[in-house]
Design a protein around this motif. Structure first.
Motif, short mmCIF file in Angstrom:
data_model
loop_
_atom_site.label_atom_id
_atom_site.label_comp_id
_atom_site.label_asym_id
_atom_site.label_seq_id
_atom_site.Cartn_x
_atom_site.Cartn_y
_atom_site.Cartn_z
N ASP A 11 -4.01 0.93 4.55
CA ASP A 11 -3.49 2.33 4.96
C ASP A 11 -3.40 1.42 6.35
O ASP A 11 -4.01 2.40 6.96
CB ASP A 11 -4.01 3.80 4.40
N TRP A 12 -2.73 1.04 7.33
CA TRP A 12 -3.45 -0.04 8.50
C TRP A 12 -2.31 0.78 9.49
O TRP A 12 -2.72 1.12 10.15
CB TRP A 12 -2.69 -0.76 8.27
N HIS A 64 -6.36 5.25 -3.39
CA HIS A 64 -6.50 5.45 -1.80
C HIS A 64 -7.77 4.55 -0.86
O HIS A 64 -8.88 4.59 -1.63
CB HIS A 64 -7.42 6.62 -1.73
N VAL A 90 -8.52 3.91 2.61
CA VAL A 90 -8.36 4.11 4.45
C VAL A 90 -9.44 3.32 5.03
O VAL A 90 -10.71 3.48 5.41
CB VAL A 90 -8.65 5.71 5.06
N ARG A 150 1.39 4.54 -2.76
CA ARG A 150 1.16 5.48 -2.93
C ARG A 150 2.12 6.89 -3.10
O ARG A 150 1.57 8.08 -3.53
CB ARG A 150 0.73 5.58 -1.28
N ASN A 168 -3.08 4.78 9.30
CA ASN A 168 -3.80 5.66 9.46
C ASN A 168 -5.06 5.18 9.29
O ASN A 168 -5.94 5.77 8.12
CB ASN A 168 -3.10 6.03 8.40
N CYS A 169 -5.64 4.17 10.55
CA CYS A 169 -7.15 3.55 10.00
C CYS A 169 -7.48 4.94 10.88
O CYS A 169 -7.37 5.95 11.02
CB CYS A 169 -7.25 2.87 10.65
N TYR A 229 0.54 -1.20 -0.20
CA TYR A 229 -0.09 -0.18 -0.51
C TYR A 229 0.69 1.38 0.19
O TYR A 229 0.35 2.09 -0.73
CB TYR A 229 -0.84 -0.79 1.40
N SER A 230 1.90 0.86 0.99
CA SER A 230 2.68 2.89 1.11
C SER A 230 3.14 2.26 -0.50
O SER A 230 3.62 3.54 -0.88
CB SER A 230 3.32 2.36 2.16
#
Length: 926
Positions: A118-119, A60, A62, A13, A121-122, A9-10
Motif C-alpha cells: 500500500d505505497w 494487508h 502497509v 484489497r 498509505n505508508c 495491491y489496491s
C-alpha cells in the motif's frame, strides 16, 4: 503496465473475500540508503504476500518507517555547522527533513524490487495519528502501573548524553580497562574476628575494580556470606589483608607478594565490620553481605558504588546508603566530587586522577590493563557508563511472565528462535524508556517546579493527545504550557496554577515508538497480525518491544507467527565492509555498476531469486559468485519455460485438450508428478521455506521436464500431424506444466511470471498470473499406480542407454525380455504388439524400435550384449510387492534413417518413413 503490476495491491484489497492475511511491516530505520539487508527482508515479505494473495486472501501490508531517535538526529546534525546553538525545534526540523529524504530513497528502491504494498498509505512514526496512538498506549500502561518513574542506575551514553536500554548496546570484546588492586584499611574489626586480629599490625581488606573512576562514589565493600575468607600476612611488609580463600594464591601472584594464611572464616563472620575509604578522609565503608559477589576473578570483596551499578544500588536500597551520583550527563565529575576531580572526564583524565589519589594515599597495590567485554553505544560506537539518574521505566518484571506464556502460543519459525527470545525476556527486569534528546515523541508529563512531582492523569493525557493528533508532537515544544495543560487537570491533581508546572524534557525510546506500531497499523477489533517477519536482531528488539507493549496494554501478542531470518554476509561468510570492498549494493545488482563488465545489470528477479534460494534461517551469503549462479539458474528456468511456450503455438487448452483418461500413460504420469509437485510447493510456501520451493522447482524442471519428458516427446511434438491426439496429449501436459510451474515461481520471480503470461498464445486478454489464482493441479491427476509402469520402463531404458554408452539411441533397436508377471503386464500396457516403432514404450526407450518378449529368442547370438536387471513393484501402499527380473539387448537397427524424423524406420534414406509419409499426405505436402 499491461498486467496492472503496480495496481495489484489496491486491486486485491477490493476483492470480496472473508479470508485476510496481514503481514505487519517492521519499520526499517529512516537513516540511510537501501542496502542488501533491506532487500533480503522486503523480498521475503513480498514472496509471502504474493503467495497468500494468489491463494485468494486479501493481503494487508502497509510499509512503514521508524523515524525518530539519535542516529537520525546525529546524521542530520552532521550536515550542519554550529549545532550546539540549535533550539530543539531547529534540531527536530532538520532531523525530520533528513528522515523524509531517506524514506523517499528507500521507498523507490523497494518498489523497484517488485514489492507489492500500500505505497499510497505508508506509516511513519512521526505521523501525528501514529504519535497519538503511541501516547494512548503509554497512558494505558502507566494507568495499569506498568510504567513508572524512578531514580536508579541505568546504562548511560556520555557521548550521546542520554540513557539507553540494553537493546541499544553492543559489546566490545577487546575493550581495555585500567584495573586496580587497592586496600581499604579496617576501621572496625568484625566482632567474630577480634580474637584473630589483635591490632598489633594494620589490617586492610583487598579490593579489585576495573572502574577506578567509580571510587569517589563508594559507600560499602561487599562479601559473599557463604564463601570462605582468609586473613593473610604479607611476609615482606608484615601487613595483614582479608580476601577470599579461593583468591589468595592468584592475588599473591598478581601482586608479586608472599602471603601466609593466619586464619580462615566464613563470609558471615565479616558482618558489622567497617573500613576507611581509601581516598576520602572520614568516609566509612561498611562491610555488607551480597549475593552478586563472584569468586571468578578479583579478591572476593567488591567495591560498591550505588550510583554506578545495578547490584550495588540494590545493596544500598536495602541498607539505606546514599546513592548520590557525582557524574554529569556528559560523563564529567560534578562539583560534588571535589576540586581535584571536578570537570574531568571519568573515562579518561578523571580515571587517571582517581588512580593518582589512590597512589598518594598509599592505597594502590597494583594497576594493570584488563581486556574484557564492555558495553558501547551502538550508534556513537563510544563506551558506556552506568549512572544513576531519574528515568522512566517499563516494569518488565511484572509483564514478562504473561509475555512468556503468550509467546509460547505463537508459532515461531525456526522453532529454535523462541527459546532465545524467552531467555532474553527472562533476563529483562526493567526497560528504560526515557531519552534525554529532542527528536522523538515527548513523555507527556508535567513537573511541579518546586517539588519536581510529576503530573499525568486522564485529563492531561486526553488534552495532549487531542493536540498531537492535529498538530503532531512539535506542539509540545512550540505551544506555551497553558495550551497543553488545562486548569481543570491541575485542579484535579490538587494543584493551584498551571504556571507552577513545567513540561517534561524527555522523549520516548524509539523501541517504544516502533513497539506500539500494532496500535496504529493493525486493523479490526483484534488488532493482531498473522505474521511479523524480521531479522534475528529483532528477537531483542521490535519483536520484544511489540510483545511487551501489547501484553501490558491488552494481555495478548500482536502476532500469531514470527518468522526470523539471518543477516547478510559476504560470500566467504565475512561481514560486509567498504574497506574489504565486499559491499553488495542492490541498486548496482539491478542496474549494473559504472563498469558493466565488472558489475553487470542483473535485474530485480536475480536479487529475488538469491533471497528465495538462500537458507534464510542462517546467515545469508551474497557476492558476485552467488549472483552469477542465480542468473544462470534463472536462465535455465527461462529455457524450460521457453520450450513449453514455443510448443503452445496453434494450441488452445479450451478446445484442444485431451482428457487425462485418453492420454498416453507417460503423459498421465507427468500430470501425477505435477500434482505432487504442486502440493509439495504449496506446503513449503506455507512454512516460509522458500529455498525448498526453489529446490523442488529446480528438481522438477531439470529431472522430470528437461532431462526426461522433453527429450522423449520431441518426436511426437515435431513429427506427428499437428492435430493428432497423440500430439495434443503432450501439448495438454505442457500447457498444464507451464501453468503450474509459472504460478509456483510467480511469488519469487513476479516479472518473469508476468512475462510468460503475456506471451501465452491462448491468453491474449489474460488478467495476468497474479489475478488468476494459485496452482490448480487437479486431485484426479494423482495416480500412484502409474509410477510403477513408467519407472519400470525408465529402469530398462537406463540399462539400454548404459549398454550403448553415449551412442545415438535411434541407431538401435532394443529387445526387452521380462518373465511373465506384473512387470510384463505393465509393459504390455505401454506396447500391445510384440515389436513397434511408435508405441508408448518405444517413445520412452528413445530407440528406433522396441521388441517386448517373455523369453529370449532362440536365434540370440551367443556374444549378444545382454544387460540384466531387477525392478521392485510396490502397489496398493505395499500390499502388492513383486520383484521382477528383466534382460535388455541392444542391436543396431537394419532400416535406413528417415530424412524427416531422423529415426531409423525408413526403407530408403531418400524417402520418409511410413509414419512421416502419412503425416505429409494429410497436410497435402510431398
Amino acid at each position: 503496465q499491461k498486467c496492472g503490476f503496480s495496481e495489484l495491491y489496491s486491486w486485491q484489497r477490493k476483492r470480496k473475500t472473508k479470508q485476510e492475511f496481514c503481514l505487519h511491516d517492521g519499520p526499517p530505520y529512516a537513516n540511510g540508503d537501501p542496502h542488501v539487508g533491506h532487500a533480503l527482508n522486503k523480498i521475503l515479505k513480498d514472496i509471502t504476500n504474493r503467495f497468500y494473495m494468489m491463494r485468494g486472501y486479501k493481503v494487508h501490508y502497509v510499509p512503514g518507517w521508524d523515524c525518530h531517535g539519535l542516529p537520525i538526529e546525529l546524521k542530520a546534525l552532521s550536515e550542519v555547522k554550529g549545532t550546539e546553538n540549535l533550539s530543539p525545534m531547529e534540531i527536530r526540523h532538520k532531523a525530520r527533513e533528513f528522515a523524509e529524504r531517506a524514506i523517499e530513497k528507500q521507498k523507490s528502491a523497494f518498489i523497484r524490487w517488485g514489492i507489492m504494498a500500500d505505497w499510497a498509505n505508508c506509516y511513519c512514526t512521526f505521523d501525528p495519528k501514529y504519535e497519538a496512538n503511541q501516547l494512548r498506549v503509554f497512558y494505558k500502561m502507566y494507568d495499569k502501573g506498568f510504567i513508572y518513574q524512578d531514580y536508579k542506575p541505568v546504562f548511560w551514553s556520555p557521548s550521546a548524553k542520554t540513557a539507553l536500554a540494553e537493546a541499544e548496546l553492543e559489546y566490545n570484546e577487546q575493550h581495555v580497562s585500567r584495573s586496580v588492586y587497592m586496600k581499604f584499611p579496617l576501621l572496625k574489626s568484625p566482632p567474630k574476628l577480634t580474637s584473630v586480629i589483635d591490632g598489633s599490625s594494620p589490617v586492610s581488606v583487598l579490593v579489585w575494580t576495573t572502574q577506578p573512576w567509580t571510587l569517589p562514589a563508594n559507600e560499602a565493600v561487599c562479601y559473599m556470606p557463604d564463601s570462605v575468607y582468609s586473613v593473610v600476612k604479607c611476609t615482606t611488609t608484615g601487613e595483614h589483608f582479608i580476601l577470599a580463600a579461593d583468591r589468595v594464591e592468584s592475588t599473591a601472584a598478581v601482586l608479586d607478594m608472599q602471603f601466609e594464611v593466619m586464619s580462615t572464616c566464613k563470609g558471615v563472620d565479616l558482618a558489622d565490620g567497617s573500613c576507611a575509604h581509601p581516598t576520602i578522609p572520614g568516609r566509612v565503608s561498611p562491610l555488607l553481605p551480597a549475593n552478586h559477589v563472584t569468586m571468578a576473578k578479583g579478591t572476593g570483596l567488591v567495591h560498591t558504588a550505588p550510583a554506578h551499578g545495578m547490584e550495588d544500588y540494590s545493596v544500598a536500597s536495602h541498607h539505606q546508603l546514599p546513592t548520590d551520583c557525582l557524574v554529569d550527563e556528559g560523563g564529567f565529575f560534578t562539583e560534588a566530587a571535589g576540586p581535584e576531580l571536578q570537570n574531568k572526564n571519568v573515562l579518561e583524565e578523571g580515571n587517571e586522577a582517581v588512580i593518582q589519589m589512590l597512589r598518594a594515599a598509599g592505597s594502590l597495590l597494583k594497576e594493570e590493563k584488563y581486556v574484557h567485554s564492555y558495553p558501547y553505544d551502538w550508534r556513537t560506537k563510544k563506551p558506556m557508563i552506568i549512572r544513576a539518574s531519574k528515568q522512566w521505566f517499563v516494569n518488565t518484571a511484572s509483564v514478562k511472565a504473561t509475555a512468556q506464556e503468550v509467546l509460547k502460543k505463537v508459532k515461531v519459525i525456526p522453532t529454535s528462535a523462541v527459546n532465545r527470545m524467552l531467555e532474553m525476556l527472562d533476563r529483562r527486569t526493567f526497560w528504560c524508556i526515557s531519552r534525554q534528546r529532542c527528536w522523538g515523541v515527548p513523555i507527556p508529563v508535567f513537573y511541579q517546579k518546586d517539588t519536581g512531582q510529576c503530573l499525568i492523569n486522564s485529563e492531561t493525557i486526553t488534552d495532549v493527545i487531542k493536540i498531537v493528533e492535529q498538530q503532531g508532537t512539535d506542539a509540545w515544544w512550540t505551544l506555551p504550557i497553558e495550551q497543553l495543560l488545562s486548569k481543570e487537570a491541575v485542579a484535579k491533581a490538587g494543584g493551584h496554577d498551571v504556571f507552577d508546572y513545567v513540561k517534561g524534557q524527555d522523549v520516548l525510546d524509539i523501541w517504544f515508538d516502533s513497539g506500539t506500531s500494532w496500535a496504529h497499523v493493525l486493523e479490526g477489533a483484534e488488532q493482531r497480525a498473522d505474521t511479523y517477519l524480521e531479522g534475528k536482531d529483532q528477537l531483542g528488539g521490535w519483536f520484544q518491544s511489540s510483545l511487551l507493549t501489547s501484553v501490558a496494554a491488552r494481555k495478548k501478542a500482536p502476532y500469531k507467527t514470527l518468522v526470523v531470518h539471518g543477516f547478510t554476509l559476504g560470500e566467504k561468510g565475512e561481514k560486509m565492509s567498504k574497506s574489504i570492498g565486499n559491499v553488495v549494493d542492490p541498486d548496482v545488482v539491478i542496474n549494473g555498476g559504472e563498469d558493466h563488465t565488472k558489475d553487470p545489470p542483473y535485474g530485480a528477479d536475480v536479487l529475488r531469486w538469491w533471497v528465495a534460494e538462500s537458507n534464510v534461517f542462517t546467515e545469508v551469503l551474497v557476492g558476485p559468485v552467488v549472483l552469477n549462479a542465480a542468473r544462470d539458474d534463472i536462465n535455465k528456468l527461462r529455457n524450460t519455460l521457453r520450450f513449453m511456450l514455443g510448443n503452445m503455438a496453434g494450441f488452445n487448452p479450451e478446445t484442444d485438450s485431451i482428457p487425462a483418461s485418453e492420454m498416453y500413460i507417460v503423459d498421465q504420469y507427468m500430470l501425477h508428478l505435477l500434482q505432487d509437485y504442486g502440493s509439495k510447493v504449496t506446503e513449503a510456501y506455507k512454512e516460509y521455506d522458500y529455498s525448498k520451493v526453489v529446490r523442488l522447482l529446480q528438481a522438477f524442471c531439470s529431472r522430470n521436464l528437461s532431462n526426461f519428458y522433453f527429450s522423449i516427446i520431441k518426436d511426437r511434438l515435431y513429427c506427428e500431424e499437428e492435430k493428432d491426439p497423440k500430439r495434443r496429449s503432450c501439448q495438454t501436459v505442457l500447457a498444464e506444466a507451464l501453468d503450474v510451474v509459472v504460478r509456483s515461481v510467480a511469488p519469487i520471480l513476479p516479472h518473469l511470471a508476468e512475462e510468460v503470461f503475456q506471451h501465452l498464445p491462448y491468453k491474449k486478454d489474460s488478467e495476468g498470473v497474479f489475478r488468476t489464482g494459485w496452482i490448480n493441479a487437479s486431485s484426479a491427476w494423482k495416480k500412484p499406480g502409474i509410477e510403477e509402469a513408467i519407472e519400470g520402463a525408465c529402469a530398462m531404458r537406463d540399462s539400454f542407454l548404459g549398454s550403448i554408452s553415449g551412442k545415438n539411441a535411434l541407431e538401435y533397436e532394443v529387445v526387452i525380455v521380462i518373465e511373465p508377471g506384473l512387470l510384463f503386464e505393465l509393459m504390455e500396457a505401454l506396447q500391445a504388439e510384440e515389436t513397434s516403432s511408435d508405441s508408448q514404450l518405444n517413445e520412452i526407450m528413445m530407440a528406433s524400435q522396441t521388441t517386448l518378449l517373455s523369453e529370449l529368442p532362440k536365434e540370440t547370438p551367443a556374444d549378444a550384449n545382454i544387460t540384466r536387471g531387477t525392478f521392485l513393484i510396490n502397489l496398493e501402499g505395499g500390499d502388492i510387492r513383486e520383484e521382477s527380473s528383466y534382460k535388455v539387448t541392444a542391436r543396431p537397427v537394419a532400416k535406413a534413417k528417415c530424412p524427416r524424423c531422423r529415426r531409423y524406420t525408413s526403407d530408403s534414406s531418400s524417402t520418409p518413413c511410413p509414419r512421416c509419409l502419412k503425416v505429409m499426405a494429410g497436410r497435402g505436402s510431398t
